[in-house]
Design a protein around this motif. Structure first.
Motif, short mmCIF file in Angstrom:
data_model
loop_
_atom_site.label_atom_id
_atom_site.label_comp_id
_atom_site.label_asym_id
_atom_site.label_seq_id
_atom_site.Cartn_x
_atom_site.Cartn_y
_atom_site.Cartn_z
N ALA A 193 0.86 -1.44 0.02
CA ALA A 193 -0.14 -0.08 -0.02
C ALA A 193 0.80 1.29 0.17
O ALA A 193 0.27 2.15 -0.23
N VAL A 194 2.15 0.99 0.52
CA VAL A 194 2.91 2.12 0.30
C VAL A 194 3.35 2.63 -1.17
O VAL A 194 4.05 1.91 -2.11
N THR A 195 2.88 3.81 -1.30
CA THR A 195 3.57 4.22 -2.81
C THR A 195 4.74 5.22 -2.85
O THR A 195 5.60 5.21 -3.82
N VAL A 196 5.00 5.99 -1.77
CA VAL A 196 6.23 6.89 -1.50
C VAL A 196 6.65 6.79 -0.30
O VAL A 196 6.08 7.08 0.68
N ASP A 219 13.47 12.76 2.87
CA ASP A 219 13.69 14.02 3.36
C ASP A 219 12.80 14.60 4.55
O ASP A 219 13.22 15.39 5.46
N VAL A 220 11.56 14.24 4.50
CA VAL A 220 10.65 14.84 5.25
C VAL A 220 10.16 13.67 6.27
O VAL A 220 9.00 13.99 7.07
N GLN A 221 10.72 12.61 6.16
CA GLN A 221 10.22 11.43 6.89
C GLN A 221 8.67 11.28 6.94
O GLN A 221 8.09 11.15 8.02
N SER A 222 8.30 10.99 5.68
CA SER A 222 6.78 10.79 5.62
C SER A 222 6.63 9.54 4.66
O SER A 222 7.18 9.25 3.74
N ILE A 223 5.58 8.91 4.83
CA ILE A 223 5.15 7.72 4.12
C ILE A 223 3.86 7.93 3.48
O ILE A 223 2.90 8.06 4.34
N HIS A 224 3.70 7.75 2.11
CA HIS A 224 2.31 7.85 1.48
C HIS A 224 1.79 6.77 0.89
O HIS A 224 2.41 5.80 0.39
N LEU A 225 0.43 6.41 1.15
CA LEU A 225 -0.34 5.10 0.85
C LEU A 225 -1.12 5.44 -0.18
O LEU A 225 -1.47 6.52 -0.32
N SER A 226 -1.71 4.31 -0.91
CA SER A 226 -2.54 4.16 -1.87
C SER A 226 -3.76 4.19 -1.23
O SER A 226 -4.97 3.86 -2.05
N LEU A 227 -3.99 4.33 -0.01
CA LEU A 227 -5.39 4.07 0.69
C LEU A 227 -5.85 5.32 0.98
O LEU A 227 -5.28 6.36 1.19
N THR A 228 -7.22 5.16 0.99
CA THR A 228 -8.06 6.52 1.84
C THR A 228 -8.06 6.57 3.20
O THR A 228 -7.74 5.55 3.74
N LYS A 229 -8.57 7.66 3.75
CA LYS A 229 -8.69 7.44 5.32
C LYS A 229 -9.83 6.71 5.70
O LYS A 229 -9.63 5.95 6.62
N GLU A 230 -10.80 6.40 4.89
CA GLU A 230 -12.02 5.68 5.03
C GLU A 230 -11.64 4.13 4.96
O GLU A 230 -11.81 3.31 5.97
N GLN A 231 -10.65 3.89 4.25
CA GLN A 231 -10.29 2.45 4.03
C GLN A 231 -9.31 2.15 5.33
O GLN A 231 -9.33 0.77 5.80
N VAL A 232 -8.64 3.14 5.81
CA VAL A 232 -7.61 2.96 6.95
C VAL A 232 -8.60 2.80 8.26
O VAL A 232 -8.55 1.81 9.02
#
Length: 124
Positions: A66-69, A73-86
């Protein structure tokens, strides 16, 4: 799309051995929490995300695919999921997640059924 639900996509920027604990986690529609635990073991990689007050302190297990990026540099992880899915994901159960194959399949089924892994809209 990553073949294995529990593996990082090579394009995500994941570097094995990077400690992701405490990093911000972003859904497609906004911030959802921070990484509490993670594994980058081949074929069994995941994030445990602490959603904090957003959904009353619930922790959820997110498959690595589910991790896309991963933004180093900013120590963040972007997901392919919406808030609702989580929000709708089963709560993380630390006593079951490694030893109980049925629990792991329940988690996998949640993300496959109508989610980004089902092949429908939003599939990764």
């Amino acid at each position: 799309m990553t073949e294995n639900l529990w593996s990082y996509d090579p394009a995500s920027g994941h570097l094995a051995g990077t400690d992701l604990t405490g990093w911000a986690v972003e859904a497609t529609d906004g911030h959802i929490g921070k990484v509490d635990k993670h594994s980058d073991e081949a074929g069994d990689a995941y994030l445990v995300v602490d959603t904090g007050a957003w959904i009353f302190g619930k922790e959820v297990l997110i498959p690595a695919s589910a991790v896309t990026v991963i933004d180093l540099d900013v120590q963040s992880i972007h997901l392919s999921l919406t808030k609702e899915q989580v929000k709708d994901a089963p709560e993380f159960q630390s006593d079951k997640h490694l030893a109980d194959q049925q629990y792991r399949e329940e988690i996998a089924s949640h993300y496959r059924a109508g989610g980004p892994f089902s092949g429908g809209a939003g599939a990764i």
